[in-house]
Structures are given as structure tokens and as C-alpha cells.
Design an enzyme around this catalytic site. Structure first.
Site, PDB file in Angstrom:
ATOM      1  N   GLY A 273       0.852  -1.316  -0.025  1.00  0.00           N
ATOM      2  CA  GLY A 273      -0.007   0.079   0.126  1.00  0.00           C
ATOM      3  C   GLY A 273       0.662   1.263  -0.122  1.00  0.00           C
TER       4      GLY A 273
ATOM      5  CD  GLN B 150       3.377   5.990   2.940  1.00  0.00           C
ATOM      6  OE1 GLN B 150       2.455   5.451   2.173  1.00  0.00           O
ATOM      7  NE2 GLN B 150       4.137   5.170   3.352  1.00  0.00           N
TER       8      GLN B 150
ATOM      9  CB  CYS C  24       4.876   2.492   7.585  1.00  0.00           C
ATOM     10  SG  CYS C  24       4.489   4.068   6.822  1.00  0.00           S
ATOM     11  CG  LEU C  25       6.508   1.196   1.419  1.00  0.00           C
ATOM     12  CD1 LEU C  25       5.539   1.536   0.228  1.00  0.00           C
ATOM     13  CD2 LEU C  25       7.438   0.215   1.417  1.00  0.00           C
TER      14      LEU C  25
ATOM     15  CG  HIS D  79      -0.762   1.362   7.368  1.00  0.00           C
ATOM     16  ND1 HIS D  79       0.075   0.960   8.317  1.00  0.00           N
ATOM     17  CD2 HIS D  79       0.095   2.167   6.440  1.00  0.00           C
ATOM     18  CE1 HIS D  79       1.307   1.590   8.048  1.00  0.00           C
ATOM     19  NE2 HIS D  79       1.394   2.473   7.029  1.00  0.00           N
ATOM     20  CD  GLU D  80      -1.513   2.520   2.542  1.00  0.00           C
ATOM     21  OE1 GLU D  80      -0.969   3.879   2.698  1.00  0.00           O
ATOM     22  OE2 GLU D  80      -1.013   1.499   2.895  1.00  0.00           O
TER      23      GLU D  80
ATOM     24  CG  HIS E 210       0.034   6.723   5.454  1.00  0.00           C
ATOM     25  ND1 HIS E 210       1.044   7.267   6.049  1.00  0.00           N
ATOM     26  CD2 HIS E 210       0.357   5.494   5.286  1.00  0.00           C
ATOM     27  CE1 HIS E 210       2.069   6.515   6.364  1.00  0.00           C
ATOM     28  NE2 HIS E 210       1.651   5.243   5.838  1.00  0.00           N
TER      29      HIS E 210
HETATM   30 CO    CO Z   1       2.522   3.392   5.845  1.00  0.00          CO
END
Ligand code: CO
Length: 159
Positions: free
Chosen positions: A46, A51, A88-89, A130-131, A134
Site C-alpha cells: 500500500g 508518502q 510502513c514504507l 493503515h492508508e 496516512h
Molecule cells: Co505506511
């Protein structure tokens, strides 16, 4: 398409609330395509627009069944509780247990402006929550119950 830079923890953009998308412009379509390429190159499941530095309510997920575009996503139903590890990226290499609903229903526009209803359990439910977090400036570390060693996980996922 192009790979965009993924902002890392500490960048204040990640802590801001994203704005709704009005018209779905060519710029937005390009962003979605770039986000898909960026997510794939980072092996993520995701990615949310903040981000990559854009405070718009846009996210994508791909748990292995293809990329789902989410424009102005809204969580409309949730049930149950799951406590699995996630990463998380924007906080690479860290995994933590987060409490999420087991099943969710999200409504969002697709890239053609059509309202879609995404229903999912387990990983997809976790990724969707999660998204959406964000888009409200929330990072998973805000909700972590405890951190786990990624080496102990069979398939650590970053979103
Ligand atoms: Co994330």
C-alpha cells in the site's frame, strides 16, 4: 511512469491531514500510476499520497491481486479485532503489532470517478486502515502495541 521519492518518518508532511480530491485530473492519474510503480519497486502492499509528498486523499493498495486506486476513501463499516504485525514504507525495517478491525468496508472513487465499495478482511482490512490513517497524518507507530523483530516474521508487509 516514474518512481517517486518516499518520504520518511520525521518529514512533517507525513503528519498533516490530506485534502479531498475534487476533479480527477490528468495530474491525479499520473500520480496514481507513479504511486503504483513506486509501491511495486519498494515491495509495498500500500502507499498513500502524503508518502510521496502530496497532501491529497489518495491511496493505493495491492495485496497481490492487482492495484486498487482509492480516491477520497471513507471507512464505512468495521468489525472484529485483529492484532498482526505491520510496517510502513515511511518507517522502513520496523514492524509492530497494531490492533485493526478484522473486516472493513471502504467506499472510494476509482480513477474514472466511479464510486466503488471495497470489502476486505485480514491483510486488506489492515492495509486499508493503515492508508486511511496516512491521509489523517497518523503513522502506525502511534498505534503500536509492541514492536517485533522483522526477521521473526514469515512475510513482513510494509504499507
Ligand atoms: Co505506511
Amino acid at each position: 511512469m516514474a518512481i517517486r521519492n518516499i518520504l520518511k518518518k520525521g518529514d512533517e508532511t507525513l503528519r498533516k491531514r490530506s485534502r479531498d480530491v475534487g476533479e480527477i485530473t490528468v495530474k491525479i492519474i499520473t500520480l496514481l500510476d507513479d504511486m503504483a510503480e513506486t509501491m511495486a519497486s519498494a515491495n509495498g502492499v500500500g502507499l498513500a499520497a502524503p508518502q510521496v509528498g502530496l497532501l491529497r486523499r489518495i491511496a493505493i493498495i495491492d495485496i497481490g491481486d492487482g492495484v486498487i486506486d482509492l480516491i477520497n476513501p471513507v471507512l464505512i463499516e468495521q468489525e472484529g479485532v485483529q492484532t498482526e504485525a505491520e510496517g510502513c514504507l515511511s518507517i522502513p525495517g520496523i514492524q509492530g503489532i497494531v490492533e485493526r478491525p478484522t473486516r472493513v468496508v471502504v467506499e472510494a472513487l476509482d480513477r474514472h470517478g466511479k464510486l466503488q465499495r471495497i470489502e476486505g478482511e485480514e491483510l486488506i482490512a489492515r492495509a486499508l486502515c493503515h492508508e486511511i490513517d496516512h491521509l489523517d497524518g497518523i503513522l502506525f507507530e502511534d498505534k503500536v502495541i509492541r514492536y517485533v523483530d522483522p526477521a521473526e516474521l514469515e512475510d513482513p508487509e510494509e504499507v
